[in-house]
Enzyme design. Structure first.
Site, PDB file in Angstrom:
ATOM      1  N   CYS A  22      37.209  55.697  51.664  1.00  0.00           N
ATOM      2  CA  CYS A  22      36.412  54.512  52.011  1.00  0.00           C
ATOM      3  C   CYS A  22      37.167  53.652  53.030  1.00  0.00           C
ATOM      4  CB  CYS A  22      36.072  53.712  50.746  1.00  0.00           C
ATOM      5  SG  CYS A  22      34.805  52.434  51.037  1.00  0.00           S
ATOM      6  N   ASN A  64      36.114  51.452  42.269  1.00  0.00           N
ATOM      7  CA  ASN A  64      36.178  51.496  43.739  1.00  0.00           C
ATOM      8  C   ASN A  64      35.065  52.418  44.231  1.00  0.00           C
ATOM      9  OD1 ASN A  64      37.579  50.713  46.219  1.00  0.00           O
ATOM     10  ND2 ASN A  64      38.254  52.835  46.348  1.00  0.00           N
ATOM     11  N   SER A  87      39.294  50.167  53.046  1.00  0.00           N
ATOM     12  CA  SER A  87      39.883  49.025  52.346  1.00  0.00           C
ATOM     13  C   SER A  87      40.889  48.373  53.274  1.00  0.00           C
ATOM     14  CB  SER A  87      40.575  49.517  51.073  1.00  0.00           C
ATOM     15  OG  SER A  87      41.628  48.645  50.721  1.00  0.00           O
ATOM     16  N   ARG A  91      31.231  43.721  54.362  1.00  0.00           N
ATOM     17  CA  ARG A  91      31.508  44.591  53.208  1.00  0.00           C
ATOM     18  C   ARG A  91      33.020  44.722  53.002  1.00  0.00           C
ATOM     19  NH1 ARG A  91      33.846  48.011  55.381  1.00  0.00           N
ATOM     20  NH2 ARG A  91      34.435  48.759  53.329  1.00  0.00           N
ATOM     21  N   GLY A  92      33.376  45.365  51.874  1.00  0.00           N
ATOM     22  CA  GLY A  92      34.782  45.411  51.475  1.00  0.00           C
ATOM     23  C   GLY A  92      35.038  44.163  50.627  1.00  0.00           C
ATOM     24  N   LYS A 146      40.912  40.638  42.502  1.00  0.00           N
ATOM     25  CA  LYS A 146      40.085  41.825  42.230  1.00  0.00           C
ATOM     26  C   LYS A 146      40.162  42.218  40.749  1.00  0.00           C
ATOM     27  CE  LYS A 146      39.912  42.944  46.920  1.00  0.00           C
ATOM     28  NZ  LYS A 146      40.768  43.789  47.732  1.00  0.00           N
ATOM     29  N   GLY A 177      37.501  42.210  49.725  1.00  0.00           N
ATOM     30  CA  GLY A 177      38.238  41.038  50.217  1.00  0.00           C
ATOM     31  C   GLY A 177      37.405  40.233  51.196  1.00  0.00           C
ATOM     32  N   ARG A 206      25.482  41.289  45.681  1.00  0.00           N
ATOM     33  CA  ARG A 206      26.007  42.609  45.282  1.00  0.00           C
ATOM     34  C   ARG A 206      26.706  42.454  43.930  1.00  0.00           C
ATOM     35  NH1 ARG A 206      29.150  46.160  49.535  1.00  0.00           N
ATOM     36  NH2 ARG A 206      28.420  47.859  48.206  1.00  0.00           N
ATOM     37  N   ALA A 257      43.103  46.214  52.415  1.00  0.00           N
ATOM     38  CA  ALA A 257      44.413  46.198  51.753  1.00  0.00           C
ATOM     39  C   ALA A 257      45.105  47.558  51.921  1.00  0.00           C
ATOM     40  CB  ALA A 257      44.246  45.846  50.281  1.00  0.00           C
ATOM     41  N   ASP A 297      37.560  47.406  44.133  1.00  0.00           N
ATOM     42  CA  ASP A 297      36.531  46.356  44.069  1.00  0.00           C
ATOM     43  C   ASP A 297      36.712  45.512  42.822  1.00  0.00           C
ATOM     44  OD1 ASP A 297      35.190  48.655  45.763  1.00  0.00           O
ATOM     45  OD2 ASP A 297      34.300  46.724  46.287  1.00  0.00           O
TER      46      ASP A 297
HETATM   47  C1  RUB Z   1      34.304  49.051  49.816  1.00  0.00           C
HETATM   48  C2  RUB Z   1      35.347  49.596  48.900  1.00  0.00           C
HETATM   49  C3  RUB Z   1      36.769  49.199  49.188  1.00  0.00           C
HETATM   50  C4  RUB Z   1      37.119  47.965  48.340  1.00  0.00           C
HETATM   51  C5  RUB Z   1      38.447  47.348  48.744  1.00  0.00           C
HETATM   52  O1  RUB Z   1      32.986  49.258  49.323  1.00  0.00           O
HETATM   53  O2  RUB Z   1      35.079  50.263  47.925  1.00  0.00           O
HETATM   54  O3  RUB Z   1      37.651  50.226  48.831  1.00  0.00           O
HETATM   55  O4  RUB Z   1      36.123  46.981  48.478  1.00  0.00           O
HETATM   56  O5  RUB Z   1      38.375  46.906  50.081  1.00  0.00           O
HETATM   57  P1  RUB Z   1      31.737  48.698  50.184  1.00  0.00           P
HETATM   58  P2  RUB Z   1      39.281  45.690  50.626  1.00  0.00           P
HETATM   59  O6  RUB Z   1      31.844  49.259  51.554  1.00  0.00           O
HETATM   60  O7  RUB Z   1      30.538  49.211  49.427  1.00  0.00           O
HETATM   61  O8  RUB Z   1      31.816  47.182  50.157  1.00  0.00           O
HETATM   62  O9  RUB Z   1      40.697  46.116  50.444  1.00  0.00           O
HETATM   63  O10 RUB Z   1      38.887  45.568  52.062  1.00  0.00           O
HETATM   64  O11 RUB Z   1      38.958  44.485  49.827  1.00  0.00           O
END
Ligand code: RUB
Length: 331
Positions: A132, A211, A134, A21-22, A237, A24, A65, A136, A201
């Site tokens: 959450c 997000n 992230s 998840r996330g 993104k 990236g 997703r 980044a 996201d």
């Molecule tokens: C994760 C989320 C993160 C972004 C950015 O949602 O909302 O803030 O994806 O993350 P989920 P990154 O847990 O539902 O995937 O910076 O790691 O890309």
């Protein structure tokens, strides 16, 4: 019809179930899955049959997703190699492998650049709030901490999936002092906060940031308290689809993530909603930190035309409003 390798199914189902998840990580994993699909293909030498198989793999990954545009952007990036003119599948296979590797490496490099640029925007003795998990955002915060600028981070739990606990654990591992708070404490704590740092996201052509659910409440509370909100996001993104007027689909997940199944069973008349993302308007965002520079949200369209112009052209040419790669393979 050639079946997908086990690893491809594991990655796709890992994204669907949120083991992966996330935005990236989802993007890099999808690129990796397409690479493995190409590497392990053993369905003969017919280029079109191979393209069809890769298109099926791409569509399978896209079905996992709906909200993070990093997934279709990564898939489109790698699939450019599939659709290039060639009459030998080895040419395509090698090109897919190197394109996927390039995406993954550039994505990891982007996070480092974002940490470098973003940390400059954090002032001395800062208290930061994040929401959450992230990668980044965590890298910006960690880099700013290494530069001695961060005294404390508040990390929200991020109900119902509790991704905030991942953030808290990672920041602790990086040595950053962190305090876990429930989501509902955000406005109460806001008077202590110097900067909000979050990920994204999807970023739309007008600079709105999609997000994790609750982000827009955090941004609203920050706006009211005159606290700056920084969004850390790689350029993949940004959503090319929004340039042609498409809206970002918001994922609704299973109610049992919000309340236990036995509670639902005992309260059959109660409807439970579990929207997974929300939209923060550009007015509530001070800057978006990308690997190519720090921009105001209103400059999102510049990133889209500079970095994703090729994808916008492809979407316009294909006439598809919903990406389906199988439709793009000639019979
Ligand atoms: C994760 C989320 C993160 C972004 C950015 O949602 O909302 O803030 O994806 O993350 P989920 P990154 O847990 O539902 O995937 O910076 O790691 O890309």
């Amino acid at each position: 019809m050639e079946a997908f390798p086990r690893e491809v199914v594991e990655i796709a189902e890992g994204i669907r179930s949120m083991k992966i998840r996330g935005a990236g990580k989802i993007a890099r994993s999808a690129a990796e899955a397409l690479k493995i699909a190409a590497e392990k293909y053993s369905g003969g030498r017919d280029v079109n049959v191979f393209r069809k198989y890769m298109a099926r793999a791409a569509d399978y990954l896209l079905s996992t997703r709906p909200t993070a545009v990093s997934l279709p952007n990564a898939v489109m990036y790698v699939m450019q190699a599939v659709f290039q003119p060639a009459d030998d599948i080895e040419v395509l296979r090698n090109s897919i492998i190197s394109t996927a590797n390039r995406f993954i490496n550039e994505s990891l490099e982007a996070v480092k650049r974002i940490a470098e640029f973003g940390s400059k925007r954090i002032k001395e003795n800062s208290v930061i709030l994040t929401h959450c998990h992230s990668t980044a955002a965590v890298s910006v915060i960690t880099e700013a901490y290494r530069q001695g600028k961060v005294v404390k981070v508040y990390s929200t739990e991020t109900r119902p999936f509790y991704q905030g606990r991942i953030t808290t654990r990672q920041l602790l591992e990086n040595g950053v002092p962190v305090v876990q708070i429930p989501d509902s404490a955000v406005r109460y704590i806001m008077h202590e906060i110097d900067h909000v740092v979050i990920g994204a996201d999807t970023i739309t052509s007008n600079g709105a940031v999609v997000n994790k659910i609750g982000t827009s409440q955090v941004a609203l509370a920050a706006h009211e308290a005159r606290v700056r909100v920084f969004v850390a996001a790689e350029t993949y993104k940004f959503s090319p689809m929004t340039v042609i007027g498409e809206l970002v689909p918001i994922e609704y997940r299973d109610p049992t993530e919000v309340v236990p199944a036995d509670w639902l069973e005992a309260h059959k008349n109660v409807k439970v909603l579990n929207p997974s993302f929300d939209v923060t308007p550009p007015e509530y965002i001070d800057a978006i930190i990308t690997e190519v520079g720090v921009i105001p949200p209103q400059a999102a369209i510049m990133i889209l035309t500079d970095r994703l112009g090729w994808a916008i052209d492809k979407i316009k040419q294909s006439g598809l409003t919903k990406l389906r790669f199988e439709d793009l393979v000639e019979e």
